[in-house]
Write a protein that holds these residues in place. Sequence first.
Motif, short mmCIF file in Angstrom:
data_model
loop_
_atom_site.label_atom_id
_atom_site.label_comp_id
_atom_site.label_asym_id
_atom_site.label_seq_id
_atom_site.Cartn_x
_atom_site.Cartn_y
_atom_site.Cartn_z
N LYS A 16 0.92 -1.27 0.07
CA LYS A 16 0.08 0.19 -0.01
C LYS A 16 0.82 1.13 0.05
CE LYS A 16 -4.13 1.83 2.25
NZ LYS A 16 -5.00 1.50 3.28
N ILE A 17 0.32 2.26 -0.76
CA ILE A 17 1.26 3.45 -1.00
C ILE A 17 0.52 4.31 0.42
CG2 ILE A 17 1.66 5.87 -2.13
CD1 ILE A 17 1.31 4.09 -4.53
N PHE A 18 1.32 4.88 1.29
CA PHE A 18 0.88 5.52 2.26
C PHE A 18 1.15 7.08 2.36
CE2 PHE A 18 4.76 3.57 4.10
CZ PHE A 18 5.06 4.77 4.95
N VAL A 20 4.15 10.58 0.66
CA VAL A 20 5.20 10.89 -0.26
C VAL A 20 6.46 10.91 0.37
CG1 VAL A 20 3.59 12.17 -1.50
CG2 VAL A 20 4.82 13.14 0.28
N HIS A 21 7.67 10.94 -0.49
CA HIS A 21 9.06 11.07 0.02
C HIS A 21 9.80 12.09 -0.72
CE1 HIS A 21 12.74 9.74 1.84
NE2 HIS A 21 13.24 9.81 0.65
N GLY A 22 10.18 13.09 -0.09
CA GLY A 22 11.09 14.18 -0.89
C GLY A 22 10.02 15.00 -1.72
N VAL A 23 10.70 15.59 -2.64
CA VAL A 23 10.05 16.76 -3.44
C VAL A 23 9.86 16.25 -4.98
CG1 VAL A 23 10.66 18.68 -2.03
CG2 VAL A 23 12.11 17.93 -3.86
N ARG A 24 10.51 15.14 -5.41
CA ARG A 24 10.57 14.72 -6.68
C ARG A 24 9.53 13.66 -7.11
NH1 ARG A 24 16.57 12.80 -6.19
NH2 ARG A 24 15.58 11.23 -4.92
N GLY A 25 8.43 13.55 -6.34
CA GLY A 25 7.07 12.83 -6.69
C GLY A 25 7.31 11.40 -6.24
N GLU A 26 8.34 10.95 -5.60
CA GLU A 26 8.61 9.52 -4.84
C GLU A 26 7.16 9.32 -3.94
OE1 GLU A 26 13.03 8.29 -5.27
OE2 GLU A 26 12.67 9.89 -3.89
N VAL A 27 7.04 7.85 -3.89
CA VAL A 27 6.02 7.51 -2.78
C VAL A 27 6.54 6.60 -1.69
CG1 VAL A 27 3.98 7.96 -4.37
CG2 VAL A 27 5.01 5.70 -4.29
N LYS A 28 6.01 6.77 -0.41
CA LYS A 28 6.47 5.52 0.40
C LYS A 28 5.41 4.57 0.45
CE LYS A 28 8.84 8.62 4.02
NZ LYS A 28 8.71 8.96 5.35
N VAL A 29 5.88 3.24 0.59
CA VAL A 29 5.18 2.01 0.01
C VAL A 29 5.23 1.10 1.57
CG1 VAL A 29 4.94 0.04 -1.03
CG2 VAL A 29 5.23 2.29 -2.06
N TYR A 30 4.18 0.54 1.89
CA TYR A 30 4.20 -0.52 3.09
C TYR A 30 4.07 -1.40 2.20
CZ TYR A 30 3.68 -3.67 6.90
OH TYR A 30 3.84 -4.61 8.00
N SER A 31 5.23 -2.52 2.31
CA SER A 31 5.02 -3.89 1.43
C SER A 31 4.73 -5.22 2.41
CB SER A 31 6.60 -4.29 0.95
OG SER A 31 6.59 -5.25 0.22
N PHE A 32 3.72 -5.96 1.70
CA PHE A 32 3.19 -6.88 2.53
C PHE A 32 4.01 -8.25 2.07
CE2 PHE A 32 -1.32 -4.80 2.16
CZ PHE A 32 -0.83 -4.09 3.04
N THR A 33 5.03 -8.01 1.26
CA THR A 33 5.88 -9.15 0.86
C THR A 33 7.11 -9.47 1.76
OG1 THR A 33 7.37 -7.90 -0.35
CG2 THR A 33 5.39 -8.56 -1.74
N ASP A 34 7.67 -10.62 1.71
CA ASP A 34 8.70 -11.05 2.42
C ASP A 34 9.65 -11.90 1.68
OD1 ASP A 34 10.38 -11.66 4.61
OD2 ASP A 34 9.23 -13.52 5.16
N THR A 83 -1.54 12.42 -3.65
CA THR A 83 -3.01 11.94 -4.10
C THR A 83 -2.92 10.37 -4.28
OG1 THR A 83 -2.76 12.30 -6.32
CG2 THR A 83 -3.34 14.15 -5.31
N TYR A 84 -2.01 10.04 -4.19
CA TYR A 84 -1.65 8.33 -4.58
C TYR A 84 -1.69 7.70 -3.05
CZ TYR A 84 -0.47 8.66 -9.35
OH TYR A 84 -0.58 8.66 -10.89
N ALA A 85 -1.68 8.32 -1.95
CA ALA A 85 -1.80 7.86 -0.59
C ALA A 85 -3.10 6.83 -0.28
CB ALA A 85 -1.52 8.97 0.47
N GLY A 86 -3.05 5.89 0.07
CA GLY A 86 -4.28 5.16 0.34
C GLY A 86 -4.36 3.96 -0.67
N PHE A 87 -3.59 4.10 -1.93
CA PHE A 87 -4.01 3.10 -2.89
C PHE A 87 -3.17 1.70 -2.54
CE2 PHE A 87 -4.91 6.59 -5.61
CZ PHE A 87 -5.56 5.98 -6.68
N GLU A 88 -3.99 0.67 -2.77
CA GLU A 88 -3.32 -0.72 -2.60
C GLU A 88 -2.33 -0.94 -3.84
OE1 GLU A 88 -6.26 -3.09 0.08
OE2 GLU A 88 -7.05 -2.93 -1.96
#
Length: 178
Positions: A16-18, A20-34, A83-88
């Motif tokens: 899930k994207i939760f 933003v990171h920085g000013v260049r449009g990167e997104v922070k992601v919580y990963s369910f993978t291992d 605006t991408y925050a909350g997307f699975e």
Amino acid sequence: MSTTPAPAEDLIVLGKIFSVHGVRGEVKVYSFTDPLDNVLDYRRWTLKRDNEVKQVEVISGRVHGKVLVAKLKGLDDRDVARTYAGFEICVPRSELPELSDDEFYWYQLEGLNVINQDGQLLGRIDHLLETGANDVMVVKPCAGSLDDRERLLPYTEQCVQSVDLDAGEMRVDWDADF
């Protein structure tokens, strides 16, 4: 970015994207993978939030603490990225690697009836949790279950005796009174 995703029933949520990171449009992601960065092995993601669906391409990504930071193609603005925050993050089931006969993805276990060694229906697997020591199955009562108790059962070799996906059930070594 394309807007034609795979059919919804074929999609598996991997994170899930939760934020933003920085000013260049990167997104922070919580990963369910291992391990955590396995979600980056998939270069095309289908993003879902409520009734909104987007197809995106991952350009790069990296581990940042306990989360991932991902750069998506065409996403260069921090305000738009927000605006991408909350997307699975979803991928088609067909893209997941094959597992050996005694391994299962969590999505395959969810919904299985759980039956103890005495033949008693304890309930149905609602979801699983990662605890560090071992994964835990959250078994909720269902029609025909022994009682109305929710149970947390360890997903270990000592507890899980067998899994029959075709029959929709899992046999466990578990005392119903415990």
